[in-house]
Structure formats: structure tokens, C-alpha cells
Design an enzyme around this catalytic site. Structure first.
Site, PDB file in Angstrom:
ATOM      1  N   HIS A  30      98.034  32.334  11.328  1.00  0.00           N
ATOM      2  CA  HIS A  30      96.856  31.955  10.727  1.00  0.00           C
ATOM      3  C   HIS A  30      96.872  32.193   9.044  1.00  0.00           C
ATOM      4  O   HIS A  30      97.006  33.327   8.743  1.00  0.00           O
ATOM      5  CB  HIS A  30      95.925  32.959  11.352  1.00  0.00           C
ATOM      6  CG  HIS A  30      94.410  32.230  10.888  1.00  0.00           C
ATOM      7  ND1 HIS A  30      93.471  32.103  11.678  1.00  0.00           N
ATOM      8  CD2 HIS A  30      93.849  32.093   9.720  1.00  0.00           C
ATOM      9  CE1 HIS A  30      92.077  31.828  10.931  1.00  0.00           C
ATOM     10  NE2 HIS A  30      92.402  31.804   9.758  1.00  0.00           N
ATOM     11  N   HIS A  61      95.880  30.116   5.075  1.00  0.00           N
ATOM     12  CA  HIS A  61      95.443  29.136   4.336  1.00  0.00           C
ATOM     13  C   HIS A  61      96.261  28.899   3.083  1.00  0.00           C
ATOM     14  O   HIS A  61      96.315  29.772   2.419  1.00  0.00           O
ATOM     15  CB  HIS A  61      93.918  29.539   3.873  1.00  0.00           C
ATOM     16  CG  HIS A  61      92.935  29.876   5.110  1.00  0.00           C
ATOM     17  ND1 HIS A  61      91.988  29.048   5.678  1.00  0.00           N
ATOM     18  CD2 HIS A  61      92.811  31.007   6.066  1.00  0.00           C
ATOM     19  CE1 HIS A  61      91.459  29.520   6.612  1.00  0.00           C
ATOM     20  NE2 HIS A  61      91.855  30.804   6.661  1.00  0.00           N
ATOM     21  N   ASP A  94      95.584  35.383   7.949  1.00  0.00           N
ATOM     22  CA  ASP A  94      94.333  34.958   7.304  1.00  0.00           C
ATOM     23  C   ASP A  94      94.275  34.996   5.921  1.00  0.00           C
ATOM     24  O   ASP A  94      93.327  34.818   5.241  1.00  0.00           O
ATOM     25  CB  ASP A  94      93.075  35.503   7.786  1.00  0.00           C
ATOM     26  CG  ASP A  94      91.738  34.655   7.559  1.00  0.00           C
ATOM     27  OD1 ASP A  94      91.758  33.603   7.392  1.00  0.00           O
ATOM     28  OD2 ASP A  94      90.694  35.187   7.868  1.00  0.00           O
ATOM     29  N   HIS A 148      91.610  36.085  14.446  1.00  0.00           N
ATOM     30  CA  HIS A 148      91.481  37.247  13.344  1.00  0.00           C
ATOM     31  C   HIS A 148      90.260  38.003  14.064  1.00  0.00           C
ATOM     32  O   HIS A 148      89.086  38.148  13.595  1.00  0.00           O
ATOM     33  CB  HIS A 148      90.990  36.803  12.130  1.00  0.00           C
ATOM     34  CG  HIS A 148      90.137  35.671  11.790  1.00  0.00           C
ATOM     35  ND1 HIS A 148      88.837  35.266  12.547  1.00  0.00           N
ATOM     36  CD2 HIS A 148      90.148  34.675  11.193  1.00  0.00           C
ATOM     37  CE1 HIS A 148      88.315  34.139  12.307  1.00  0.00           C
ATOM     38  NE2 HIS A 148      89.153  33.693  11.463  1.00  0.00           N
ATOM     39  N   HIS A 202      87.352  30.406  15.992  1.00  0.00           N
ATOM     40  CA  HIS A 202      86.715  31.129  14.820  1.00  0.00           C
ATOM     41  C   HIS A 202      85.498  31.597  15.841  1.00  0.00           C
ATOM     42  O   HIS A 202      84.497  30.844  15.870  1.00  0.00           O
ATOM     43  CB  HIS A 202      86.205  30.425  13.751  1.00  0.00           C
ATOM     44  CG  HIS A 202      85.614  31.362  12.789  1.00  0.00           C
ATOM     45  ND1 HIS A 202      86.362  31.473  11.374  1.00  0.00           N
ATOM     46  CD2 HIS A 202      84.512  32.094  12.987  1.00  0.00           C
ATOM     47  CE1 HIS A 202      85.347  32.668  10.911  1.00  0.00           C
ATOM     48  NE2 HIS A 202      84.400  32.813  11.623  1.00  0.00           N
ATOM     49  N   LYS A 217      91.596  23.721  15.766  1.00  0.00           N
ATOM     50  CA  LYS A 217      90.843  24.973  14.994  1.00  0.00           C
ATOM     51  C   LYS A 217      89.343  24.411  15.305  1.00  0.00           C
ATOM     52  O   LYS A 217      88.774  23.462  14.908  1.00  0.00           O
ATOM     53  CB  LYS A 217      91.096  25.223  13.695  1.00  0.00           C
ATOM     54  CG  LYS A 217      90.437  26.577  13.087  1.00  0.00           C
ATOM     55  CD  LYS A 217      91.013  27.815  13.426  1.00  0.00           C
ATOM     56  CE  LYS A 217      89.941  28.678  13.009  1.00  0.00           C
ATOM     57  NZ  LYS A 217      89.850  29.282  11.673  1.00  0.00           N
TER      58      LYS A 217
HETATM   59  C1  NCD Z   1      88.884  31.761   4.963  1.00  0.00           C
HETATM   60  C2  NCD Z   1      89.028  30.884   3.913  1.00  0.00           C
HETATM   61  O1  NCD Z   1      88.662  31.222   2.576  1.00  0.00           O
HETATM   62  O2  NCD Z   1      89.301  29.701   4.020  1.00  0.00           O
HETATM   63  N1  NCD Z   1      88.091  33.127   4.501  1.00  0.00           N
HETATM   64  C3  NCD Z   1      88.012  33.938   5.267  1.00  0.00           C
HETATM   65  O3  NCD Z   1      87.074  34.955   4.818  1.00  0.00           O
HETATM   66  N2  NCD Z   1      88.619  34.247   6.129  1.00  0.00           N
HETATM   67  C4  NCD Z   1      88.094  31.097   6.224  1.00  0.00           C
HETATM   68  C5  NCD Z   1      88.248  31.754   7.387  1.00  0.00           C
HETATM   69  O4  NCD Z   1      89.392  31.727   7.975  1.00  0.00           O
HETATM   70  O5  NCD Z   1      87.013  32.040   7.910  1.00  0.00           O
HETATM   71 ZN    ZN Z   2      91.173  32.096   7.923  1.00  0.00          ZN
END
Ligand code: NCD
Ligand code: ZN
Length: 344
Positions: free
Chosen positions: A13, A15, A247, A174, A136, A99
Site C-alpha cells: 500500500h 501513494h 501507506d 492500514h 479503507h 480500492k
Molecule cells: C493518504 C493520502 O495522502 O493519499 N493519506 C493518509 O493519511 N493515509 C490517503 C489514505 O491512504 O487514506
Molecule cells: Zn493510503
């Protein structure tokens, strides 16, 4: 023991963001990991195979020369996703999950699903083709306290969903609570969970006592210490049902240090070392490989990575900041000292 050898880990996971951000996030993602599950919450979100393919190409264009790291793409479910979209994703060969963001739950989730009950045909198709649902798991009802969003989601939505689709493979992304850990342990082998480094290393006191620390603000939000301990227990237990998902979610320093700061922690500067710290403190370094390198691929039905990585016992200080887009990001653990370091 002053070195650890691990089958190369993966991140289930993360971003990467898009465009200019990829110049820093992609090399960082390849630093210790073999593969990464790429979250689709771009603006606009990655809602179909065509968008996922184009995003994958933009990511691969930034992969360092010689790296075999693989981006595993994910579709973003919306109210408009159809069973045909799921079948096309399964046929694509490069999409490894879908997702589910409850609309409004987190960063870039405005296009998320407004009512889980309207998704039954989509979940039916996912169950049929074996597509993994990345959940989520938080309610967004305004009367529910933000610290209770995950626990309420499990009772209100997840238990009924799992009963209705008993073969659907679901990753609770998460997890942040004892309720999440207990649920995943009690459920069948079609249910697993990922855990971030920030939820293992911190509780809400670290974020709020003595002043607000915006760089620890992420969603789901850090919980009280009993939940942190429950996560440490399950992660270091050797259970096959939990695995690494950082994450890692960079936001610029300015976007976080603001009157309405963004949620998300960047951890790819030292991801595997941050986890090693937790496992070392729990006297469970022998369980790190299962959590980081084998439980994830086993759940996803993918082979283990063929190469290994080495961590050395060596004190080193994390940077205070790192360049990101036109400015900088404050990484998780900025300025602190870790005791394990990847041999690069
Ligand atoms: C994530 C993001 O910034 O894209 N932020 C977070 O606090 N984890 C989005 C997510 O995974 O919930
Ligand atoms: Zn995330």
C-alpha cells in the site's frame, strides 16, 4: 546479531502521486522493495484500465535503470464502477486489486463510494474473478467520533460484507485498532490486513501531547496506546494474516503545516528500517521476513521475490527534510536515529 538477511520485501500500500512527484517517489519506492501496490487516489482517480495503464507507464518511466521493481496497479471504485470494469481489470494482467474508499474518508476520496450496499454486483464480479478488494475501513457518518470510525465500520459494514461474500478476498488496509487486529485474526483466510510503520511506532499522544505534530497526522488517525500495542502484537506474532503496507503518502511541508493540514506520512526514505526498529524492540526480528516479504505475496497469490536484501546494525540519523516537487517533505521520524540500515 548485527546483520539481517531478508527475502526482498514488497509494499502492499503506497501513494506515488503523479507527474513531477514521481521523480522522487518512484526511486524511493524501489530502494528496498521489489513490488508496490499503487494507490489510485489521483485527481482525477484511476477508475479504469486505460487510466491505470497510462499511470503505470508514467511510473515506469521514472524507474531507475537496472531496477526490476514492479508497480502493481489498482482501480479506484466509484458509484459508477460496473462488473464489466472488474472483468476488464482482471483481464489486463497488471491490475491486482480494487480500492474501496468511503466517499470523504481521506485524501482524494471525494469520488469514492457513497453507499456500500450499491456495490453488490461489483463485489459479486470481484469474488467471481478472484480480484482483491482493498478496503479503507472507516465510516464517515458525522455522528461517529473520528477515533471510532474503524471499529464502527467493522461492525456496521465489514462483518455483514464478509458474511455476504464469503469467498471475496479483502485486505483491510492500514488497520489501526485492536478491533481491526482481532477481526482479521478471527476471520477466514480470505481476510488479511496491512499495517503502516507510523501506527506501529506511534500513538495519539505522540501526535498531540505538548503541541500538535502535523507530520504524524494520517488517516486512519493514530489511536491510543492499547491499539498501538495490539498492532505490534499481531505484526510480530508471525501470523500469516498481516503484512507490510507503508501507506507512504507524501504531502509538501506547507500542505501539512497549515490551518487545515493534509493527512498522510512519507516513509519511503527508511521504510524497512522503521519496521525493523519495531520488530527489534519487540524482540521479534525473526518474524520480520514473514511480515515484510512472504505473507503479502502469499495472500496476493504471487511468487516471493528472488533476491534478498541485507540490513546492518548501524546507528544513522534520518534527514530533517527531503526535496519533493518544487519544495520539500518532512519524512516520518525526521531527525531521529534508527539502529538498522539497509545495505545499498
Ligand atoms: C493518504 C493520502 O495522502 O493519499 N493519506 C493518509 O493519511 N493515509 C490517503 C489514505 O491512504 O487514506
Ligand atoms: Zn493510503
Amino acid at each position: 546479531m548485527d546483520t539481517i538477511t531478508l527475502i526482498q520485501p514488497d509494499d502492499w500500500h503506497l501513494h506515488l502521486r503523479d507527474n513531477q512527484a514521481l521523480k522522487t517517489t518512484v526511486p524511493a519506492a524501489t530502494r528496498s522493495f521489489g513490488r508496490g501496490i499503487i494507490m489510485p487516489n489521483l485527481t482525477p482517480p484511476v477508475t479504469d484500465v486505460k487510466k491505470a495503464s497510462a499511470y503505470r507507464e508514467r511510473i515506469l518511466a521514472q524507474r531507475p535503470k537496472g531496477s526490476n521493481w514492479q508497480p502493481l496497479m489498482v482501480l479506484y471504485l466509484t458509484d459508477n464502477t460496473s462488473p464489466a470494469d472488474i472483468i476488464a481489470a482482471a483481464d489486463s494482467g497488471f491490475i491486482y486489486g480494487c480500492k474501496y474508499y468511503p466517499a470523504g474518508a481521506t485524501t482524494n476520496s471525494a469520488s469514492g463510494v457513497t453507499n456500500l450496499d450499491n456495490m453488490h454486483a461489483v463485489f459479486e464480479a470481484m469474488q467471481e474473478v478472484g480480484m482483491i478488494l482493498q478496503m479503507h475501513g472507516e465510516v464517515t457518518a458525522p455522528d461517529i467520533d473520528i477515533f471510532d470510525r474503524e471499529a464502527v465500520f467493522i461492525e456496521r459494514h465489514l462483518r455483514p460484507l464478509v458474511a455476504q461474500f464469503p469467498k471475496l478476498k479483502i485486505v483491510m488496509e492500514h488497520i489501526t485498532t485492536k478491533q481491526g487486529a482481532d477481526f482479521v485474526l478471527s476471520a477466514g483466510d480470505n481476510i488479511a490486513a496491512s499495517i503502516t510503520p507510523q501506527h506501529l511506532l506511534h500513538n495519539r499522544n505522540d501526535m498531540l501531547v505538548g503541541g500538535i505534530r502535523p507530520h504524524l497526522f494520517c488517516l486512519p488517525i493514530l489511536k491510543r496506546n492499547i491499539h498501538q500495542q495490539a498492532l505490534i502484537n499481531i505484526a510480530t506474532s508471525g501470523s500469516h494474516k498481516v503484512f507490510l503496507g507503508t501507506d507512504s503518502a507524501p504531502h509538501t511541508q506547507g500542505a501539512k503545516e497549515s490551518a487545515c493540514g493534509c493527512a498522510g506520512c512519507f516513509s519511503h526514505h527508511a521504510a524497512i528500517e522503521l519496521y525493523a526498529e519495531v520488530f527489534d524492540q519487540a524482540n521479534a526480528l525473526d518474524k520480520l521476513e514473514a511480515f515484510a516479504s512472504t505473507n503479502g505475496p502469499n495472500f496476493y497469490g504471487l511468487p516471493h521475490n528472488q533476491v534478498s536484501i541485507e540490513l546492518k546494525k548501524q546507528a544513522w540519523q534520518l534527514p530533517d527534510s527531503l526535496p519533493f516537487e518544487d519544495t520539500q517533505v518532512i519524512p516520518l521520524g525526521a531527525g531521529t536515529t534508527l539502529n538498522w540500515k539497509l545495505v545499498e
